[in-house]
Design an enzyme around this catalytic site. Structure first.
Site, PDB file in Angstrom:
ATOM      1  N   GLY A 207     -83.272  32.113  35.853  1.00 52.15           N
ATOM      2  CA  GLY A 207     -81.882  32.209  36.280  1.00 52.15           C
ATOM      3  C   GLY A 207     -81.216  30.848  36.276  1.00 52.15           C
ATOM      4  O   GLY A 207     -81.887  29.808  36.257  1.00 52.15           O
TER       5      GLY A 207
ATOM      6  N   GLU B 133     -91.736  35.137  27.469  1.00 56.49           N
ATOM      7  CA  GLU B 133     -91.088  36.254  26.786  1.00 56.49           C
ATOM      8  C   GLU B 133     -90.458  35.867  25.453  1.00 56.49           C
ATOM      9  O   GLU B 133     -90.137  36.741  24.637  1.00 56.49           O
ATOM     10  CB  GLU B 133     -90.039  36.903  27.696  1.00 56.49           C
ATOM     11  CG  GLU B 133     -88.784  36.072  27.951  1.00 56.49           C
ATOM     12  CD  GLU B 133     -88.922  35.113  29.126  1.00 56.49           C
ATOM     13  OE1 GLU B 133     -87.892  34.712  29.689  1.00 56.49           O
ATOM     14  OE2 GLU B 133     -90.069  34.755  29.480  1.00 56.49           O
TER      15      GLU B 133
ATOM     16  N   LYS C 178     -83.155  51.425  21.335  1.00 57.24           N
ATOM     17  CA  LYS C 178     -82.999  52.203  20.108  1.00 57.24           C
ATOM     18  C   LYS C 178     -84.317  52.379  19.356  1.00 57.24           C
ATOM     19  O   LYS C 178     -84.616  53.475  18.867  1.00 57.24           O
ATOM     20  CB  LYS C 178     -81.970  51.518  19.212  1.00 57.24           C
ATOM     21  CG  LYS C 178     -81.706  52.228  17.886  1.00 57.24           C
ATOM     22  CD  LYS C 178     -80.867  53.470  18.056  1.00 57.24           C
ATOM     23  CE  LYS C 178     -79.423  53.097  18.321  1.00 57.24           C
ATOM     24  NZ  LYS C 178     -78.533  54.268  18.329  1.00 57.24           N
TER      25      LYS C 178
ATOM     26  N   CYS D 127     -90.112  30.630  35.566  1.00 56.57           N
ATOM     27  CA  CYS D 127     -89.094  29.581  35.655  1.00 56.57           C
ATOM     28  C   CYS D 127     -88.415  29.609  37.029  1.00 56.57           C
ATOM     29  O   CYS D 127     -89.044  29.299  38.032  1.00 56.57           O
ATOM     30  CB  CYS D 127     -88.092  29.710  34.510  1.00 56.57           C
ATOM     31  SG  CYS D 127     -87.097  28.233  34.231  1.00 56.57           S
ATOM     32  N   TYR D 128     -87.141  30.012  37.115  1.00 56.32           N
ATOM     33  CA  TYR D 128     -86.495  30.117  38.427  1.00 56.32           C
ATOM     34  C   TYR D 128     -87.279  31.056  39.339  1.00 56.32           C
ATOM     35  O   TYR D 128     -87.356  30.850  40.555  1.00 56.32           O
ATOM     36  CB  TYR D 128     -85.053  30.600  38.271  1.00 56.32           C
ATOM     37  CG  TYR D 128     -84.319  30.771  39.580  1.00 56.32           C
ATOM     38  CD1 TYR D 128     -83.792  29.663  40.251  1.00 56.32           C
ATOM     39  CD2 TYR D 128     -84.159  32.036  40.153  1.00 56.32           C
ATOM     40  CE1 TYR D 128     -83.131  29.817  41.459  1.00 56.32           C
ATOM     41  CE2 TYR D 128     -83.496  32.193  41.359  1.00 56.32           C
ATOM     42  CZ  TYR D 128     -82.982  31.080  42.010  1.00 56.32           C
ATOM     43  OH  TYR D 128     -82.320  31.231  43.222  1.00 56.32           O
TER      44      TYR D 128
ATOM     45  N   HIS E  51     -91.323  30.020  29.698  1.00 57.32           N
ATOM     46  CA  HIS E  51     -90.852  31.379  29.380  1.00 57.32           C
ATOM     47  C   HIS E  51     -91.823  32.051  28.400  1.00 57.32           C
ATOM     48  O   HIS E  51     -91.802  31.764  27.202  1.00 57.32           O
ATOM     49  CB  HIS E  51     -89.453  31.325  28.772  1.00 57.32           C
ATOM     50  CG  HIS E  51     -88.391  30.984  29.754  1.00 57.32           C
ATOM     51  ND1 HIS E  51     -87.741  31.941  30.512  1.00 57.32           N
ATOM     52  CD2 HIS E  51     -87.878  29.791  30.131  1.00 57.32           C
ATOM     53  CE1 HIS E  51     -86.864  31.342  31.303  1.00 57.32           C
ATOM     54  NE2 HIS E  51     -86.922  30.037  31.097  1.00 57.32           N
TER      55      HIS E  51
ATOM     56  N   SER F 298     -73.513  63.953  17.956  1.00 60.91           N
ATOM     57  CA  SER F 298     -72.613  63.073  17.212  1.00 60.91           C
ATOM     58  C   SER F 298     -73.056  62.905  15.770  1.00 60.91           C
ATOM     59  O   SER F 298     -72.279  62.465  14.924  1.00 60.91           O
ATOM     60  CB  SER F 298     -72.587  61.685  17.873  1.00 60.91           C
ATOM     61  OG  SER F 298     -73.845  61.057  17.741  1.00 60.91           O
ATOM     62  N   GLY F 299     -74.319  63.236  15.479  1.00 66.19           N
ATOM     63  CA  GLY F 299     -74.863  62.996  14.159  1.00 66.19           C
ATOM     64  C   GLY F 299     -75.799  61.815  14.141  1.00 66.19           C
ATOM     65  O   GLY F 299     -76.528  61.599  13.175  1.00 66.19           O
ATOM     66  N   GLY F 300     -75.798  61.021  15.218  1.00 70.11           N
ATOM     67  CA  GLY F 300     -76.659  59.847  15.294  1.00 70.11           C
ATOM     68  C   GLY F 300     -78.027  60.175  15.853  1.00 70.11           C
ATOM     69  O   GLY F 300     -78.288  61.274  16.350  1.00 70.11           O
ATOM     70  N   VAL F 301     -78.911  59.188  15.808  1.00 71.02           N
ATOM     71  CA  VAL F 301     -80.280  59.395  16.252  1.00 71.02           C
ATOM     72  C   VAL F 301     -80.355  59.683  17.749  1.00 71.02           C
ATOM     73  O   VAL F 301     -81.178  60.493  18.190  1.00 71.02           O
ATOM     74  CB  VAL F 301     -81.156  58.171  15.884  1.00 71.02           C
ATOM     75  CG1 VAL F 301     -80.637  56.899  16.532  1.00 71.02           C
ATOM     76  CG2 VAL F 301     -82.608  58.393  16.289  1.00 71.02           C
ATOM     77  N   ASP F 302     -79.491  59.059  18.550  1.00 72.68           N
ATOM     78  CA  ASP F 302     -79.565  59.221  20.000  1.00 72.68           C
ATOM     79  C   ASP F 302     -79.317  60.667  20.416  1.00 72.68           C
ATOM     80  O   ASP F 302     -80.083  61.253  21.179  1.00 72.68           O
ATOM     81  CB  ASP F 302     -78.557  58.300  20.700  1.00 72.68           C
ATOM     82  CG  ASP F 302     -78.679  56.863  20.245  1.00 72.68           C
ATOM     83  OD1 ASP F 302     -79.794  56.462  19.858  1.00 72.68           O
ATOM     84  OD2 ASP F 302     -77.675  56.139  20.247  1.00 72.68           O
ATOM     85  N   SER F 303     -78.236  61.244  19.898  1.00 71.63           N
ATOM     86  CA  SER F 303     -77.930  62.630  20.270  1.00 71.63           C
ATOM     87  C   SER F 303     -78.908  63.601  19.624  1.00 71.63           C
ATOM     88  O   SER F 303     -79.256  64.633  20.207  1.00 71.63           O
ATOM     89  CB  SER F 303     -76.491  62.992  19.888  1.00 71.63           C
ATOM     90  OG  SER F 303     -76.296  62.937  18.480  1.00 71.63           O
ATOM     91  N   ALA F 304     -79.399  63.278  18.414  1.00 73.46           N
ATOM     92  CA  ALA F 304     -80.367  64.155  17.755  1.00 73.46           C
ATOM     93  C   ALA F 304     -81.668  64.216  18.537  1.00 73.46           C
ATOM     94  O   ALA F 304     -82.241  65.292  18.751  1.00 73.46           O
ATOM     95  CB  ALA F 304     -80.619  63.670  16.333  1.00 73.46           C
TER      96      ALA F 304
END
Length: 553
Positions: A95, A211, A409, A122-123, A209, A263-269
């Site tokens: 932070g 990560e 995603k 770190c912080y 760090h 919607s046609g996208g991967v998320d809604s599918a």
């Protein structure tokens, strides 16, 4: 079927992985679905406590890559919210603050009282030191960038199977000058005599760090904390996620009825496939053409869903409704809110025609939640309102089902593959819910939509012909509100300026502009100015995220 080592895999065993894909094949043939066969196991979770670090979300991703579930929660989160995750341990993020300053953010007492392992980064290490009785002071020399960490003589599971000296990435000004009682030094650098410390109760502090990619053994350090100190086994996989989600959806829905926003996208599918796996014909999917879609998108989407998903689907053309709501609106946040609200109203109207409907399922993802700012992401600044989060109306007649709300995603795509969702849906580039309304700078009109559709079609066509579609996170055209002078056929023109945007990314939290070949850019530009009326200039956006966002609005 080979998976990358860092992926959110189906299993942690090669033999089981093969058998899982065989089960998927059987599922497609009508046999028992995979979600029914995955044994129920308690999900392992490690909570990242956010102190305002730019890397907090990256820590979460790294933990998940180790097949342990993780969420980022603000430092002042109530214990009830933490307890709901049943954590095995905590990671304190970095932070920008200094624990030496009055009012600096600190960890709540209930985290320490849980007696669970803690890794302070770190912080986060300085917070541990300050709160547990040690002393932090302003460093005489700041330490930014590469450093070499040397392990001390005291062995610790945090550095199990790692070399005695290794490169790490530092970014700090304060320094630990006195460790809390019961802690020992685990590592040091040239400028930090106490660069790593720990006690016998599983509380570890590291000044660097792990990560970031600049710490080559960082993921190994995190894995050691998760497996050797927190006692995790790495059981969070697409299969376990599906089994857990199916059980949760069935419990939430009961005998109720659900509509899903397609919607046609991967998320809604993937959302539709997951909900359908749970409740079958209690689900009805609704595809809304809001008039803000790309060229031929409505027709292709309906055909794809009907051909592959075998669900109840209703197709609604609400173009006039949405364009009327957007008439005269130029402010981006207002566009997003209006589109989000109108979607809900359309779904409510259609639900009323179906009789009693209780729930609305939608494909909200974790980045949507983070950028929009909700109570669970209050430590972050609001970037923009996502139509399906901050754009939702305050009063709704339908309860939400959002099974992907805490996934990135790439994780959604792997869940989709496990569910058997066709690859043409899985690998479709993300498309914003507000559609082309936020790719038109200024007021949205039918005429501008047609111009943008034509330009966007050319961009997508050329990207696909160059075989770059799968390598890009997103690629699209933007219709700006800038007009410029040009010359075409010896005549002066005063036409629109089209901007081309193409980016690479892993999760949309950060992105870099794609280094498209010059010849490809030349073909796109030449086609647009020759094939799209009223456009006489094309530019390419070479900004990254941050400081820019992927979308222009």
């Amino acid at each position: 079927m080979e998976q990358k080592e860092d992926s959110f895999r189906v299993t942690t065993s090669d033999d089981l992985e093969v058998s899982t894909y065989l089960e998927i094949a059987k599922q497609k043939a009508g046999e028992q679905p995979i979600a029914e066969k995955v044994p129920e196991v308690e999900r392992e979770a490690v909570v990242v406590i956010d102190f305002g670090s730019q890397y907090s979300m990256l820590i979460t991703r790294r933990v998940r890559e180790c097949h342990v579930y993780s969420e980022v929660l603000p430092y002042d989160i109530p214990w009830q919210r933490i307890a709901s995750l049943k954590p095995r341990g905590f990671i304190f993020s970095g932070g920008p603050a200094s624990v030496c300053d009055p009012g600096a953010p600190l960890a709540p007492a209930h985290i320490y009282e849980s007696h669970l392992p803690i890794l302070g980064i770190c912080y986060g290490m300085q917070v541990l030191t300050h709160q547990l009785g040690g002393r932090v002071a302003l460093g005489t020399r700041h330490e930014y960038g590469h450093a070499i960490l040397h392990q001390s003589a005291v062995e610790s599971p945090i550095f199990a199977d790692l070399p005695p000296s290794m490169p790490v990435w530092m970014s700090h000004g304060d320094q630990i000058v006195e460790m809390p009682p019961g802690f020992t030094t685990l590592g040091y650098t040239e400028n930090s005599p106490i660069a790593a410390m720990g006690n016998e109760h599983g509380i570890i502090g590291i000044q660097f760090h792990p990560e970031v990619a600049h710490t080559p053994h960082g993921k190994d350090i995190l894995k050691n904390f998760l497996y050797h100190i927190c006692g995790c086994s790495g059981n969070w996989t697409p299969g376990s996620f599906i089994a857990e989600s199916v059980a949760r959806i069935r419990k939430q829905v009961g005998k109720g009825r659900v509509i899903c926003a397609l919607s046609g996208g991967v998320d809604s599918a993937v959302t539709a496939a997951l909900v359908h796996r749970a409740i079958g014909d209690q689900l009805t999917c609704i595809f809304v053409n809001n008039g803000l879609l790309r060229q031929e998108e409505a027709e292709r989407t309906i055909n794809t869903f009907q051909r592959n998903l075998k669900m109840n689907i209703i197709d609604i053309d609400a173009t006039d409704r949405f364009l009327q709501r957007l008439k005269g609106v130029t402010e981006p946040e207002m566009k997003r809110r209006l589109v989000g609200e109108e979607f809900i109203r359309v779904f409510e109207d259609e639900a009323a025609k179906l009789g009693r409907v209780d729930f609305l399922a939608q494909g909200t993802l974790y980045p949507d939640v983070i950028e929009s700012v909700t109570p669970e992401s209050s430590a972050s600044a609001k970037i923009k309102t996502h139509h399906n989060v901050g754009g939702l109306p305050t009063k709704m007649t339908l309860s939400l089902i959002e099974p992907l709300r805490y996934l990135f995603k790439d994780e959604v795509r792997e869940v989709g593959l496990t569910l058997g969702v066709p690859e043409e849906m899985i690998w479709r580039q993300p498309f914003p819910g507000p559609g082309l309304s936020i790719r038109i700078i200024g007021e949205v009109t039918r005429e501008k939509l047609e111009l943008l559709r034509a330009a966007d079609w050319i961009v997508m066509n050329e990207i696909k012909k160059a075989k770059l579609y799968r390598q890009l996170w997103q690629s699209f055209a933007v219709l700006t509100d800038t007009r410029s002078v040009g010359v075409m056929g010896d005549f002066r023109t005063y036409g629109y300026l089209i901007a081309i945007r193409a980016v690479t990314s892993e999760d949309a939290m950060t992105a870099d502009w794609a280094r498209l070949p010059y010849d490809l850019l030349a073909r796109i530009s030449n086609r647009i100015v020759n094939e799209v009326p009223e456009v006489n200039r094309v530019v390419y956006d070479v900004s990254s995220k941050p400081p820019s966002t992927i979308e222009w609005e």
